[in-house]
Design an enzyme around this catalytic site. Structure first.
Site, PDB file in Angstrom:
ATOM      1  CG  ASP A 134      24.660  20.585  59.614  1.00 14.75           C
ATOM      2  OD1 ASP A 134      24.687  21.490  59.362  1.00 14.75           O
ATOM      3  OD2 ASP A 134      25.368  19.687  59.104  1.00 14.75           O
ATOM      4  CD  GLU A 163      29.591  11.285  59.121  1.00 13.80           C
ATOM      5  OE1 GLU A 163      30.844  10.772  59.662  1.00 13.80           O
ATOM      6  OE2 GLU A 163      28.996  12.537  59.789  1.00 13.80           O
ATOM      7  CB  SER A 216      37.663   9.941  56.476  1.00 14.46           C
ATOM      8  OG  SER A 216      37.447   9.135  58.043  1.00 14.46           O
ATOM      9  CG  HIS A 253      32.444  18.245  60.160  1.00 14.36           C
ATOM     10  ND1 HIS A 253      31.229  17.573  60.130  1.00 14.36           N
ATOM     11  CD2 HIS A 253      32.927  19.103  61.112  1.00 14.36           C
ATOM     12  CE1 HIS A 253      30.945  17.366  62.287  1.00 14.36           C
ATOM     13  NE2 HIS A 253      31.640  18.840  61.945  1.00 14.36           N
ATOM     14  CG  ASP A 258      29.147  14.509  64.110  1.00 11.41           C
ATOM     15  OD1 ASP A 258      29.485  15.749  64.164  1.00 11.41           O
ATOM     16  OD2 ASP A 258      29.167  13.487  63.102  1.00 11.41           O
ATOM     17  CG  HIS A 259      26.492  16.170  60.265  1.00 15.60           C
ATOM     18  ND1 HIS A 259      27.172  17.598  60.167  1.00 15.60           N
ATOM     19  CD2 HIS A 259      27.740  15.342  61.163  1.00 15.60           C
ATOM     20  CE1 HIS A 259      27.669  17.956  59.749  1.00 15.60           C
ATOM     21  NE2 HIS A 259      28.052  16.707  60.244  1.00 15.60           N
ATOM     22  CG  HIS A 301      30.391  14.059  55.828  1.00 12.20           C
ATOM     23  ND1 HIS A 301      29.147  14.790  56.109  1.00 12.20           N
ATOM     24  CD2 HIS A 301      31.363  14.815  56.948  1.00 12.20           C
ATOM     25  CE1 HIS A 301      29.481  15.906  57.349  1.00 12.20           C
ATOM     26  NE2 HIS A 301      30.231  15.271  58.209  1.00 12.20           N
ATOM     27  CG  ASN A 358      34.268  15.752  63.680  1.00 13.64           C
ATOM     28  OD1 ASN A 358      34.705  16.261  64.357  1.00 13.64           O
ATOM     29  ND2 ASN A 358      33.250  16.294  63.146  1.00 13.64           N
TER      30      ASN A 358
END
Ligand code: ZN
Length: 366
Positions: free
Chosen positions: A149, A187, A272, A269, A114-115, A231, A291
């Site tokens: 990123d 995040e 959630s 991204h 990830d990032h 995030h 994600n």
């Protein structure tokens, strides 16, 4: 200008880690059939195993991904992370574990990190060295893809450095995920809760430029373009999702470069907390991966919480519970018991994500 991957009819997705052309094929299929792969953040074997179980349960690919600090955690918080060494070791160890175990489960997975910000580039450099060694030995890379990123850098700095990395990664069949615009929220220790609202929305012209520049190097890239996504999970109404930014970007590129429909493979991204309608709309515009981290963190904890609340009287000491003052409680406090509850609830939440993402029985489409 290079074109999209063609679908390789009849190609078998055998259990294990998908890399190279198989990844490109899967994203093309995802855009055609309108599904997306969940990118689940993991921090150890508990969450990895729950991903593998989920992949088998839904007969669909799952992307297993390590964040920078998640990779460090996997190797151990007690391990010094100078020069990103612990984050490199952790991601590699986790990846090797997945390679070893995924086949035993019969799970088809993608492996991703990830990032990675500019300051964390030694992490990506270290992982690419490992991929290059692995490729020399096995003819395929250890990871399916990595994210870079540089969204806080000026656009051209972002693109130029991404092009350099894409050139290196294309040689060993590793996909690159880039970020345009800023994913809001917080995040993994990166706090973007204060950024200007305008930066949360990428301009279609920026996406078109990124597509044109990266395509000069290789088609093996995905783009995380900000469209108001954040995030974490917050009170509704804080930020407005504008997934039509993705549709407008696709249309612009299609016109400018005479491509087929949905030329870009987008990544969502901050998935959630999003509704199924929002997710499905984004997928219809070419999102191939979403994600999911925060909701899985909650699910993991909730599994433990529910168990604790149900068995509270058995969890106050090693001996003594409602059945007798001399009764042992080993079968309740054994970490395997409550960690299993966490795994089960993580799996339940990830299956729900697959339903939202239309990622059910996907392997039957291949
Ligand atoms: Zn993210």
């Amino acid at each position: 200008m290079s074109t999209n991957h063609n679908l390789h009819a009849g190609r078998r997705y055998s259990p294990g880690v998908l890399t190279g052309e198989l990844v490109g094929d899967l994203y093309q299929l995802a855009k055609q059939k309108e599904f997306a792969i969940p990118g689940a953040n993991v921090i150890g074997t508990n969450s990895i195993n729950a991903c593998l179980e989920t992949a088998v349960a839904v007969n669909s690919p799952i992307m297993i991904q390590f964040s920078n600090s998640g990779a460090h955690f996997l190797a151990g918080k007690g391990l010094n992370n100078t020069d990103q060494k612990a984050a490199i070791v952790g991601a590699v160890a986790g990846a090797k574990y997945v390679h070893e175990v995924a086949e035993a489960y019969g799970a088809v997975v993608l492996l991703h990190t990830d990032h990675c910000s500019k300051e964390q580039l030694p992490w990506l450099d270290g992982l690419l060295e490992v991929n290059e060694d692995y490729f020399a030995k096995h003819g395929k890379p250890l990871f399916s893809s990595h994210m870079l990123d540089l969204s806080t850098e000026p656009l051209w700095d972002n693109l130029n450095l991404c092009k350099q990395y894409l050139a290196r990664m294309a040689k060993i069949n590793v996909f690159l995920e880039i970020e345009l615009g800023v994913t809001g929220g917080e995040e993994d220790g990166v706090d973007n809760t204060g950024v200007a609202k305008s930066r949360l929305y990428t301009q279609p012209e920026e996406v078109a430029l990124a597509y044109a520049e990266l395509s000069k190097i290789s088609p093996n890239f995905t783009i995380a373009a900000a469209f108001g996504n954040v995030h974490g999970v917050y009170k509704p109404g804080n930020v407005k999702l504008e997934p039509k930014i993705l549709a407008r970007s696709q249309e612009l590129i299609q016109q400018q470069w005479s491509t087929g429909p949905k030329p870009v493979s987008f990544v969502f991204h901050g998935g959630s907390g999003s509704s199924r309608e929002e997710i499905r709309e984004a997928i219809s515009y070419g999102v191939v991966k979403m994600n999911i981290d925060t909701d899985l963190q909650w699910a993991f904890w909730e599994g433990v919480k529910t168990f604790y609340e149900a068995k509270k009287d058995y969890l106050q000491g090693q001996i003594g519970n409602p059945e007798g003052a001399d009764k042992p409680n080993k079968h309740y406090y054994d970490p395997r018991v409550w960690l299993r509850k966490a795994e089960e609830n993580f799996k339940t939440r990830l299956i729900a994500a697959c339903e939202d993402l239309n990622n059910l029985n996907t392997l039957a489409l291949v």
